[in-house]
Every structure is written in structure tokens, then in C-alpha cells.
Design an enzyme around this catalytic site. Structure first.
Site, mmCIF file in Angstrom:
data_model
loop_
_atom_site.group_PDB
_atom_site.id
_atom_site.type_symbol
_atom_site.label_atom_id
_atom_site.label_comp_id
_atom_site.label_asym_id
_atom_site.label_seq_id
_atom_site.Cartn_x
_atom_site.Cartn_y
_atom_site.Cartn_z
ATOM 1 N N CYS A 78 0.256 -2.144 0.637
ATOM 2 C CA CYS A 78 -0.518 -1.321 1.575
ATOM 3 C C CYS A 78 -1.972 -1.801 1.672
ATOM 4 C CB CYS A 78 -0.388 0.153 1.218
ATOM 5 S SG CYS A 78 -0.763 1.198 2.643
ATOM 6 N N ARG A 106 -5.237 -2.354 10.377
ATOM 7 C CA ARG A 106 -5.256 -1.198 9.466
ATOM 8 C C ARG A 106 -4.751 0.039 10.192
ATOM 9 N NH1 ARG A 106 -10.893 -0.305 7.380
ATOM 10 N NH2 ARG A 106 -9.765 1.168 6.056
ATOM 11 N N HIS A 171 4.891 1.349 0.092
ATOM 12 C CA HIS A 171 4.601 1.725 -1.300
ATOM 13 C C HIS A 171 5.875 1.699 -2.158
ATOM 14 C CE1 HIS A 171 0.393 3.212 -0.985
ATOM 15 N NE2 HIS A 171 0.723 3.333 0.286
ATOM 16 N N GLU A 173 6.074 1.506 -5.239
ATOM 17 C CA GLU A 173 5.845 2.229 -6.504
ATOM 18 C C GLU A 173 6.114 3.724 -6.369
ATOM 19 O OE1 GLU A 173 3.592 1.329 -4.422
ATOM 20 O OE2 GLU A 173 1.971 2.801 -4.383
HETATM 21 N N1 GLN Z 1 -5.229 2.688 5.567
HETATM 22 C C1 GLN Z 1 -5.622 2.170 4.304
HETATM 23 C C2 GLN Z 1 -6.542 0.966 4.466
HETATM 24 O O1 GLN Z 1 -6.538 0.310 5.460
HETATM 25 C C3 GLN Z 1 -4.410 1.780 3.480
HETATM 26 C C4 GLN Z 1 -3.608 3.010 3.150
HETATM 27 C C5 GLN Z 1 -2.821 2.893 1.874
HETATM 28 O O2 GLN Z 1 -3.030 2.005 1.071
HETATM 29 N N2 GLN Z 1 -1.929 3.831 1.675
HETATM 30 O O3 GLN Z 1 -7.282 0.654 3.579
#
Ligand code: GLN
Length: 192
Positions: A78, A106, A171, A173
């Protein structure tokens, strides 16, 4: 195997639990001296701008770079996918590590879609679908020749590998599925 989890924010203990379940030793790293002797580094989810700032403020840029130059494999999940990229579209000021030749978007799945789950087809992890948990997830909009795209959802690329760098937009995890962590440990083991 000794694998560091960058412990600035985000789902750190979940990554440590997964590493342990895979038979590896997971270590929280947040001071320059914590990076000694690591055989892999996981950059977890969180907020990539905050994490980028903390990397700078805590003088972690240098130890991270020397791990990278030493050929130690990295996995970003992420926000980690964002940080490992070359450029964040629309955020030209954002400082990234740039170890993967990607342009990332993002929060790429839109505000109405803060989080969702999708069953992912990720052939590199085997035939069974992978439970993808997406939270304000990014995606990879462009990738250089050296980047192998490993999976996509809704037509957007969400998993990739470039040499010793592995990134996913979701994610792992937060699930019970250990396959991605096992794959990463295998990457670390197969080093010359
Ligand atoms: N939107 C976040 C970012 O760009 C990432 C979100 C996340 O890691 N769950 O930093």
C-alpha cells in the site's frame, strides 16, 4: 531469516506476526542502527507523505539506501508501494525512495471507495485467489521496462516486481494468507 519492518506507522505488528508464522524473525526498525544485518525490509501501509517525512527526520534515508545497494530485497504494501515508486502522479513534491520504476496514483480507487475487498488472481502465488484488502489504495499507472506487473484489479495494476523489489497495493498482513510473505522470504533466500 532476519527481516525488518519499517516501524514508523501502519500495520506493523501484523507484518511481524506473519513473518513469525512463516518461520522468519521480524524486527521493528526505526533507528539507523536497527538496519544492521537485515536480510529483507518490509515497508508497510500508512500514509506515504508522513512516512516519507519521518524517514527524513529520523535519518533513515542513508541506512535504507545502503540496504538497497547491498541487494537486500524490499517489499512495500500500500503506502509502501507509493514510497518505493519513482513518482506519485499529481504530487510532484512528494519525496519517494524511487527503487521501482513506476508512476503511482495515490488513493487511486476514488473517495467513494475508501476500502474494498476483492478476490485477486495472482498467478505468481499459485492458483487459489488471494484475498485483496484495499484501503485508500494506490495503483501503478506506468511502469518501466524492468518492471514485471504481477496482478491487476478493475483494470489497474496493483502488484509488481522489479528485481529485488516487490510491491502490492493491498494489505496481505490483514488476512490469514501467508503466500505473499512466503514468496518474499523466498526472494530473500535465493540471493547469491
Ligand atoms: N493513501 C495512502 C497513501 O497514499 C496509502 C493508504 C494505505 O497505506 N492504506 O499514502
Amino acid at each position: 531469516m532476519k527481516i525488518g519492518v519499517l516501524a514508523l506507522q501502519g500495520a506493523i505488528s501484523e507484518h511481524l506476526d506473519m513473518l513469525e508464522a512463516c518461520g522468519a524473525e521480524g524486527i521493528r526498525v526505526r533507528r539507523p542502527e536497527d538496519f544492521n544485518g537485515l536480510e529483507g525490509l518490509i515497508i508497510p501501509g500508512g500514509e506515504s507523505t508522513t512516512m516519507g517525512r519521518l524517514i527524513e527526520n529520523l535519518s533513515l534515508g542513508e541506512p535504507i539506501r545502503s540496504l538497497q545497494e547491498g541487494g537486500v530485497p524490499f517489499m512495500g504494501t500500500c503506502a509502501g508501494l507509493v514510497l518505493l515508486g519513482r513518482e506519485a502522479a499529481g504530487c510532484p513534491e512528494q519525496r519517494l525512495l524511487g527503487y521501482m520504476d513506476t508512476v503511482v496514483v495515490r488513493n487511486g480507487f476514488g473517495r467513494q471507495c475508501e476500502s474494498f475487498e476483492a478476490s485477486l488472481d495472482l498467478p505468481f502465488l499459485g492458483r487459489a485467489p488471494f484475498p485483496g484488502v484495499f484501503i485508500r489504495a494506490p495503483y501503478i499507472a506506468r511502469a518501466g521496462k524492468g518492471v514485471e506487473i504481477l496482478g491487476s484489479v478493475e483494470g489497474r495494476d496493483i502488484a509488481a516486481r522489479q528485481g529485488r523489489v516487490l510491491t502490492v497495493a493491498f494489505h496481505p498482513e490483514l488476512t490469514e494468507d501467508l503466500r505473499l510473505h512466503r514468496y518474499f522470504l523466498q526472494m530473500a533466500k535465493n540471493l547469491p
